[in-house]
Design an enzyme around this catalytic site. Sequence first.
Site, mmCIF file in Angstrom:
data_model
loop_
_atom_site.group_PDB
_atom_site.id
_atom_site.type_symbol
_atom_site.label_atom_id
_atom_site.label_comp_id
_atom_site.label_asym_id
_atom_site.label_seq_id
_atom_site.Cartn_x
_atom_site.Cartn_y
_atom_site.Cartn_z
ATOM 1 N N LEU A 1 -15.730 -12.096 1.074
ATOM 2 C CA LEU A 1 -14.882 -13.022 1.845
ATOM 3 C C LEU A 1 -13.795 -13.377 1.501
ATOM 4 O O LEU A 1 -12.994 -14.549 1.330
ATOM 5 C CB LEU A 1 -16.077 -14.310 0.816
ATOM 6 C CG LEU A 1 -17.029 -14.992 1.173
ATOM 7 C CD1 LEU A 1 -18.314 -15.843 0.378
ATOM 8 C CD2 LEU A 1 -17.411 -14.512 3.055
ATOM 9 N N LYS A 2 -13.286 -12.549 0.730
ATOM 10 C CA LYS A 2 -11.452 -12.376 0.547
ATOM 11 C C LYS A 2 -10.951 -13.489 -0.173
ATOM 12 O O LYS A 2 -10.564 -14.216 0.598
ATOM 13 C CB LYS A 2 -10.930 -11.865 1.663
ATOM 14 C CG LYS A 2 -11.180 -10.687 2.260
ATOM 15 C CD LYS A 2 -11.021 -10.268 3.283
ATOM 16 C CE LYS A 2 -11.185 -8.993 3.799
ATOM 17 N NZ LYS A 2 -11.941 -9.690 4.680
ATOM 18 N N ASN B 1 -8.681 -22.253 -10.787
ATOM 19 C CA ASN B 1 -10.149 -21.971 -10.719
ATOM 20 C C ASN B 1 -11.324 -22.262 -9.893
ATOM 21 O O ASN B 1 -12.400 -22.419 -10.205
ATOM 22 C CB ASN B 1 -9.822 -24.364 -10.871
ATOM 23 C CG ASN B 1 -11.058 -25.500 -11.108
ATOM 24 O OD1 ASN B 1 -11.619 -25.107 -12.238
ATOM 25 N ND2 ASN B 1 -11.341 -26.476 -10.701
ATOM 26 N N THR B 2 -10.833 -22.516 -7.941
ATOM 27 C CA THR B 2 -11.870 -22.314 -6.969
ATOM 28 C C THR B 2 -12.094 -21.302 -7.069
ATOM 29 O O THR B 2 -13.393 -20.397 -7.078
ATOM 30 C CB THR B 2 -11.098 -22.865 -6.379
ATOM 31 O OG1 THR B 2 -10.582 -24.141 -6.158
ATOM 32 C CG2 THR B 2 -11.873 -22.509 -4.777
ATOM 33 N N GLN C 1 -8.265 -2.832 13.902
ATOM 34 C CA GLN C 1 -7.803 -2.284 12.989
ATOM 35 C C GLN C 1 -6.308 -0.934 13.408
ATOM 36 O O GLN C 1 -6.240 -0.440 14.538
ATOM 37 C CB GLN C 1 -8.913 -1.027 12.608
ATOM 38 C CG GLN C 1 -10.064 -1.408 12.591
ATOM 39 C CD GLN C 1 -10.271 -2.280 11.085
ATOM 40 O OE1 GLN C 1 -8.524 -2.530 10.036
ATOM 41 N NE2 GLN C 1 -11.302 -2.767 9.916
ATOM 42 N N GLY D 1 -18.268 -0.337 10.178
ATOM 43 C CA GLY D 1 -19.169 -1.577 10.964
ATOM 44 C C GLY D 1 -19.083 -1.301 12.125
ATOM 45 O O GLY D 1 -19.843 -0.590 12.315
HETATM 46 O O1 C5P Z 1 -15.607 -2.525 12.596
HETATM 47 P P1 C5P Z 1 -14.611 -1.924 11.330
HETATM 48 O O2 C5P Z 1 -15.325 -0.520 10.652
HETATM 49 O O3 C5P Z 1 -13.533 -2.169 11.656
HETATM 50 O O4 C5P Z 1 -14.997 -3.015 10.017
HETATM 51 C C1 C5P Z 1 -14.815 -3.295 9.132
HETATM 52 C C2 C5P Z 1 -14.857 -4.156 7.702
HETATM 53 O O5 C5P Z 1 -13.686 -4.197 7.008
HETATM 54 C C3 C5P Z 1 -14.152 -5.860 8.346
HETATM 55 O O6 C5P Z 1 -15.991 -6.375 7.754
HETATM 56 C C4 C5P Z 1 -13.859 -5.864 7.821
HETATM 57 O O7 C5P Z 1 -13.455 -7.092 7.764
HETATM 58 C C5 C5P Z 1 -13.657 -5.089 6.196
HETATM 59 N N1 C5P Z 1 -12.473 -5.097 5.379
HETATM 60 C C6 C5P Z 1 -10.909 -4.529 6.695
HETATM 61 N N2 C5P Z 1 -9.868 -4.641 6.294
HETATM 62 C C7 C5P Z 1 -9.625 -4.828 4.762
HETATM 63 C C8 C5P Z 1 -10.488 -5.612 3.997
HETATM 64 C C9 C5P Z 1 -12.051 -6.095 5.017
HETATM 65 O O8 C5P Z 1 -11.513 -4.209 7.828
HETATM 66 N N3 C5P Z 1 -7.928 -4.746 3.743
#
Ligand code: C5P
Length: 225
Positions: free
Chosen positions: A58-59, A65-66, A184, A204
């Site tokens: 969830l980054k 605090n949150t 990406q 993914g």
């Molecule tokens: O579909 P894909 O292989 O591009 O998915 C990459 C996953 O990694 C996604 O869920 C994305 O939210 C996560 N992610 C990313 N880059 C980051 C951190 C997490 O692509 N720096």
Amino acid sequence: MAEVIVAFDVATDSEAFRLADALPDLRWAKIGPTLFLRHGPAVIEEFRKRGIKIFLDLKWHDIPNTVTGAVRAARELGVDLASVHALGGAEMLAAAAAAGGPVRLAAVSVLTSHTSASYGEAVGRADADVTAEVARLVRLAAANAIDAFVTSPLEVEAMRAIVAPETWLVVPGIRLGGGDPGDQKRVADPRTAVRAGATHLVVGRPVIGADRPDVVYNQICEEIA
Ligand code: C5P
């Protein structure tokens, strides 16, 4: 040996569990905002019942605090790994690490969807050197008790050289040769990422969008064995 984390970027829990059923060798599931907002803790509980480890992605990027509250809640859910943005700063990172206990915290450096131009635009610098920026953020997080980092495959080798040997380098942006990168920008194939020092590959769309997710998953595992 490096591990494969499948990003369950699907719309519903039934889709997620159907996909999990199709992946008998699955060890790690990454749960992101879509699935978590729709189905919440129940989806994590079901994966855990199946013996699958959870990366709750969830980054978090909020005041200390949150973020402490979020990490404590993740801990109650039995999450194995959770993400925070390194840009949240020293105090937030230290607070997250202190609250983590058995939950390992991974600091996100520069999103794999950024180019140097788009990152430079976001941080107000014309010529952002992404690798230098990732290194800076990794050092900041490491100095504040974080021992896992999310980097793209293009920075992983440089990061491996500056972190402790046991540090996890969690690497998205994985594409099999010639695979569609989608949004990406900084990508590599599984073997290249692992040879460069990745301990965990986040995959993914190449898996979840395949006609036979199991075949692609097994192919990735074989490539990095
Ligand atoms: O579909 P894909 O292989 O591009 O998915 C990459 C996953 O990694 C996604 O869920 C994305 O939210 C996560 N992610 C990313 N880059 C980051 C951190 C997490 O692509 N720096």
